[in-house]
Design a protein around this motif. Structure first.
Motif, PDB file in Angstrom:
ATOM      1  N   ASN A  65      -3.551  17.180   4.009  1.00  0.00           N
ATOM      2  CA  ASN A  65      -4.688  16.502   4.635  1.00  0.00           C
ATOM      3  C   ASN A  65      -5.904  16.532   3.711  1.00  0.00           C
ATOM      4  O   ASN A  65      -6.972  17.000   4.086  1.00  0.00           O
ATOM      5  N   THR A  66      -5.728  16.028   2.494  1.00  0.00           N
ATOM      6  CA  THR A  66      -6.852  15.992   1.564  1.00  0.00           C
ATOM      7  C   THR A  66      -7.781  14.826   1.896  1.00  0.00           C
ATOM      8  O   THR A  66      -7.416  13.915   2.646  1.00  0.00           O
ATOM      9  N   SER A  67      -8.954  14.831   1.289  1.00  0.00           N
ATOM     10  CA  SER A  67      -9.886  13.718   1.488  1.00  0.00           C
ATOM     11  C   SER A  67      -9.327  12.429   0.900  1.00  0.00           C
ATOM     12  O   SER A  67      -9.679  11.326   1.337  1.00  0.00           O
ATOM     13  N   ILE A  68      -8.426  12.536  -0.093  1.00  0.00           N
ATOM     14  CA  ILE A  68      -7.808  11.343  -0.674  1.00  0.00           C
ATOM     15  C   ILE A  68      -6.821  10.731   0.308  1.00  0.00           C
ATOM     16  O   ILE A  68      -6.710   9.505   0.415  1.00  0.00           O
ATOM     17  N   HIS A  69      -6.098  11.568   1.047  1.00  0.00           N
ATOM     18  CA  HIS A  69      -5.231  11.038   2.114  1.00  0.00           C
ATOM     19  C   HIS A  69      -6.071  10.237   3.114  1.00  0.00           C
ATOM     20  O   HIS A  69      -5.683   9.143   3.543  1.00  0.00           O
ATOM     21  N   THR A  70      -7.212  10.797   3.488  1.00  0.00           N
ATOM     22  CA  THR A  70      -8.097  10.124   4.436  1.00  0.00           C
ATOM     23  C   THR A  70      -8.583   8.790   3.881  1.00  0.00           C
ATOM     24  O   THR A  70      -8.594   7.767   4.580  1.00  0.00           O
ATOM     25  N   LEU A  71      -8.983   8.790   2.597  1.00  0.00           N
ATOM     26  CA  LEU A  71      -9.473   7.566   1.954  1.00  0.00           C
ATOM     27  C   LEU A  71      -8.389   6.489   1.929  1.00  0.00           C
ATOM     28  O   LEU A  71      -8.648   5.329   2.283  1.00  0.00           O
ATOM     29  N   VAL A  72      -7.178   6.864   1.519  1.00  0.00           N
ATOM     30  CA  VAL A  72      -6.085   5.888   1.421  1.00  0.00           C
ATOM     31  C   VAL A  72      -5.771   5.292   2.794  1.00  0.00           C
ATOM     32  O   VAL A  72      -5.591   4.080   2.936  1.00  0.00           O
ATOM     33  N   ASN A  73      -5.706   6.142   3.808  1.00  0.00           N
ATOM     34  CA  ASN A  73      -5.417   5.646   5.168  1.00  0.00           C
ATOM     35  C   ASN A  73      -6.525   4.737   5.691  1.00  0.00           C
ATOM     36  O   ASN A  73      -6.269   3.773   6.414  1.00  0.00           O
ATOM     37  N   LYS A  74      -7.750   5.035   5.312  1.00  0.00           N
ATOM     38  CA  LYS A  74      -8.904   4.308   5.841  1.00  0.00           C
ATOM     39  C   LYS A  74      -9.120   2.965   5.146  1.00  0.00           C
ATOM     40  O   LYS A  74      -9.498   1.977   5.793  1.00  0.00           O
ATOM     41  N   VAL A  75      -8.843   2.918   3.846  1.00  0.00           N
ATOM     42  CA  VAL A  75      -9.254   1.763   3.055  1.00  0.00           C
ATOM     43  C   VAL A  75      -8.100   0.876   2.618  1.00  0.00           C
ATOM     44  O   VAL A  75      -8.137  -0.345   2.775  1.00  0.00           O
ATOM     45  N   HIS A  76      -7.067   1.461   2.041  1.00  0.00           N
ATOM     46  CA  HIS A  76      -6.111   0.654   1.292  1.00  0.00           C
ATOM     47  C   HIS A  76      -4.973   0.121   2.162  1.00  0.00           C
ATOM     48  O   HIS A  76      -4.182   0.883   2.700  1.00  0.00           O
ATOM     49  N   LYS A  77      -4.935  -1.215   2.252  1.00  0.00           N
ATOM     50  CA  LYS A  77      -3.935  -1.901   3.066  1.00  0.00           C
ATOM     51  C   LYS A  77      -2.932  -2.667   2.214  1.00  0.00           C
ATOM     52  O   LYS A  77      -1.876  -3.058   2.706  1.00  0.00           O
ATOM     53  N   GLU A  78      -3.270  -2.923   0.958  1.00  0.00           N
ATOM     54  CA  GLU A  78      -2.404  -3.726   0.099  1.00  0.00           C
ATOM     55  C   GLU A  78      -1.364  -2.838  -0.580  1.00  0.00           C
ATOM     56  O   GLU A  78      -1.646  -1.700  -0.944  1.00  0.00           O
ATOM     57  N   ASN A  79      -0.172  -3.360  -0.787  1.00  0.00           N
ATOM     58  CA  ASN A  79       0.933  -2.530  -1.259  1.00  0.00           C
ATOM     59  C   ASN A  79       0.906  -2.223  -2.749  1.00  0.00           C
ATOM     60  O   ASN A  79       1.861  -1.674  -3.288  1.00  0.00           O
ATOM     61  N   ILE A  80      -0.173  -2.582  -3.437  1.00  0.00           N
ATOM     62  CA  ILE A  80      -0.297  -2.205  -4.840  1.00  0.00           C
ATOM     63  C   ILE A  80      -0.897  -0.809  -4.976  1.00  0.00           C
ATOM     64  O   ILE A  80      -0.925  -0.250  -6.071  1.00  0.00           O
ATOM     65  N   PHE A  81      -1.403  -0.274  -3.875  1.00  0.00           N
ATOM     66  CA  PHE A  81      -2.025   1.037  -3.927  1.00  0.00           C
ATOM     67  C   PHE A  81      -1.069   2.121  -3.424  1.00  0.00           C
ATOM     68  O   PHE A  81      -0.078   1.853  -2.741  1.00  0.00           O
ATOM     69  N   ILE A  82      -1.391   3.352  -3.761  1.00  0.00           N
ATOM     70  CA  ILE A  82      -0.535   4.475  -3.387  1.00  0.00           C
ATOM     71  C   ILE A  82      -0.590   4.714  -1.875  1.00  0.00           C
ATOM     72  O   ILE A  82      -1.490   4.245  -1.184  1.00  0.00           O
ATOM     73  N   THR A  83       0.390   5.475  -1.404  1.00  0.00           N
ATOM     74  CA  THR A  83       0.504   5.793   0.020  1.00  0.00           C
ATOM     75  C   THR A  83       0.388   7.301   0.217  1.00  0.00           C
ATOM     76  O   THR A  83       0.553   8.078  -0.736  1.00  0.00           O
ATOM     77  N   PRO A  84       0.116   7.751   1.439  1.00  0.00           N
ATOM     78  CA  PRO A  84       0.111   9.199   1.708  1.00  0.00           C
ATOM     79  C   PRO A  84       1.427   9.872   1.339  1.00  0.00           C
ATOM     80  O   PRO A  84       1.439  11.029   0.915  1.00  0.00           O
ATOM     81  N   LYS A  85       2.520   9.149   1.484  1.00  0.00           N
ATOM     82  CA  LYS A  85       3.829   9.726   1.141  1.00  0.00           C
ATOM     83  C   LYS A  85       3.911  10.030  -0.352  1.00  0.00           C
ATOM     84  O   LYS A  85       4.437  11.080  -0.759  1.00  0.00           O
ATOM     85  N   ILE A  86       3.399   9.125  -1.178  1.00  0.00           N
ATOM     86  CA  ILE A  86       3.369   9.362  -2.619  1.00  0.00           C
ATOM     87  C   ILE A  86       2.473  10.553  -2.945  1.00  0.00           C
ATOM     88  O   ILE A  86       2.812  11.398  -3.787  1.00  0.00           O
ATOM     89  N   LEU A  87       1.330  10.646  -2.276  1.00  0.00           N
ATOM     90  CA  LEU A  87       0.433  11.777  -2.493  1.00  0.00           C
ATOM     91  C   LEU A  87       1.115  13.092  -2.150  1.00  0.00           C
ATOM     92  O   LEU A  87       1.011  14.083  -2.893  1.00  0.00           O
ATOM     93  N   ASP A  88       1.809  13.120  -1.025  1.00  0.00           N
ATOM     94  CA  ASP A  88       2.508  14.346  -0.614  1.00  0.00           C
ATOM     95  C   ASP A  88       3.555  14.762  -1.641  1.00  0.00           C
ATOM     96  O   ASP A  88       3.659  15.945  -2.000  1.00  0.00           O
ATOM     97  N   ARG A  89       4.324  13.790  -2.112  1.00  0.00           N
ATOM     98  CA  ARG A  89       5.368  14.099  -3.085  1.00  0.00           C
ATOM     99  C   ARG A  89       4.765  14.634  -4.382  1.00  0.00           C
ATOM    100  O   ARG A  89       5.288  15.583  -4.984  1.00  0.00           O
TER     101      ARG A  89
END
Length: 332
Positions: free
Chosen positions: A26-50
């Motif tokens: 639950n990093t701030s980057i997870h929060t940012l990605v969930n809040k902002v990035h909708k296009e599939n060129i950006f990373i996902t929380p799953k990639i961050l976790d891995r």
């Protein structure tokens, strides 16, 4: 910016299907990605976790001397990004930066996002007190900037020397802006909104892009790129819909962007919008401003050539045409 603009938006995102995925971290980057990035060129929380899971295999402490820290960054890149080789090349710098920042936050490493014009680098800064304008200050000992796209260090002077060579910005003005400083979470969020706007603009979804530019400006009113991207969208809409008010609003955005950070493209863009408004004398002034900085920039020359052709200034048009042909021939 302009009433009724929402009618030009799609109203929904043609984004990737959202997985039923619950983040492990639950990093701030997870929060940012969930809040902002909708296009599939950006990373996902799953990639961050891995990536975080993999990082824990080699991060054994929090305090690393400078050379050890550089070696650690290279090891992380080798371990993590061979697992994520499908990251979009066009946005590799930004995506990698987010991954590194999530890893750093989870492992308590002193890594900060740092904004250069057009891209993000990372700063290893153990005490978080880096002084860009005082390179010999003891507080900078052990600090370094890291470009995740090429795994090389970036000196503060590399950016500063460019600005002052062209005499476009004072130390005082730069020090008050968003560039070269350690960004806080709020400032990084504004960059994320701008990144999303940039993608949407390239997809010609100008209404959606403007909505994200507005979010970026609301989050950080001092971020010049947000005004610039909104100006670009308004310019394109003005040309497509033949509406003067879009060009007028675009000019105001470019002026605001230029107040915050010098960019010769802002002069060119103001010239183009004034040309579309048939304010030719003002347009010529801004084209000249841009060409005073970069006299061989073909885009700037082409813009002024069209203006001279439109206003029957044949000798000036011939001069610019000749130079454009010469520059194009040199490229062959």
């Amino acid at each position: 910016v302009i009433a009724g603009l929402s009618l030009l938006s799609s109203g929904y995102f043609n984004a990737k299907a959202q997985e039923n995925y619950h983040s492990k971290y639950n990093t701030s980057i997870h929060t940012l990605v969930n809040k902002v990035h909708k296009e599939n060129i950006f990373i996902t929380p799953k990639i961050l976790d891995r990536a975080i899971d993999l990082s824990k295999k080699i991060i054994t402490k929090q305090n690393y001397p400078e050379q050890e820290a550089k070696n650690l960054m290279k090891k992380l890149d080798s371990l993590i990004f061979k697992q994520n080789s499908n990251l979009n090349d066009e946005y590799i710098n930004y995506n990698k930066s987010l991954i590194y920042l999530a890893i750093a936050e989870e492992n308590n490493l002193p890594l900060y996002p740092v904004l250069m014009p057009g891209y993000v680098v990372l700063r290893w800064d153990p005490d978080g007190k880096h002084k860009v304008f005082k390179p010999k200050d003891p507080v900078n000992q052990g600090d370094f900037n890291w470009d995740p796209s090429n795994l090389e260090t970036v000196e503060d002077d590399a950016f500063l020397s460019y600005l002052f060579h062209h005499k476009v910005m004072s130390f005082e003005k730069l020090a008050k802006g968003v560039y070269l400083k350690n960004l806080d979470k709020h400032e990084l969020l504004a960059v994320a909104y701008w990144q999303e706007a940039l993608v949407l603009k390239k997809l010609c979804r100008y209404g959606d892009a403007i909505e994200y530019a507005n979010k970026s400006i609301k989050t950080n009113p001092d971020y010049p790129k947000a005004y610039q991207i909104r100006g670009e969208c308004l310019t394109n809409l003005g040309s497509l819909l033949r509406k003067k008010e879009f060009h007028e609003s675009a000019i105001e955005d470019y002026k605001k962007s230029q107040e915050l950070y010098f960019d010769s493209d802002n002069y060119y863009a103001m010239g183009f919008n004034l040309y579309r408004l048939e304010r030719y004398d003002e347009a010529e002034k801004y084209y000249n401003e841009a060409l005073d900085i970069f006299p061989d920039e073909q885009k700037y020359l082409a813009g002024r050539y069209l203006l001279y052709t439109k206003t029957n200034q044949e000798e000036k048009a011939k001069r610019d045409s000749t130079k454009l042909k010469f520059l194009l021939k040199e490229e062959d």
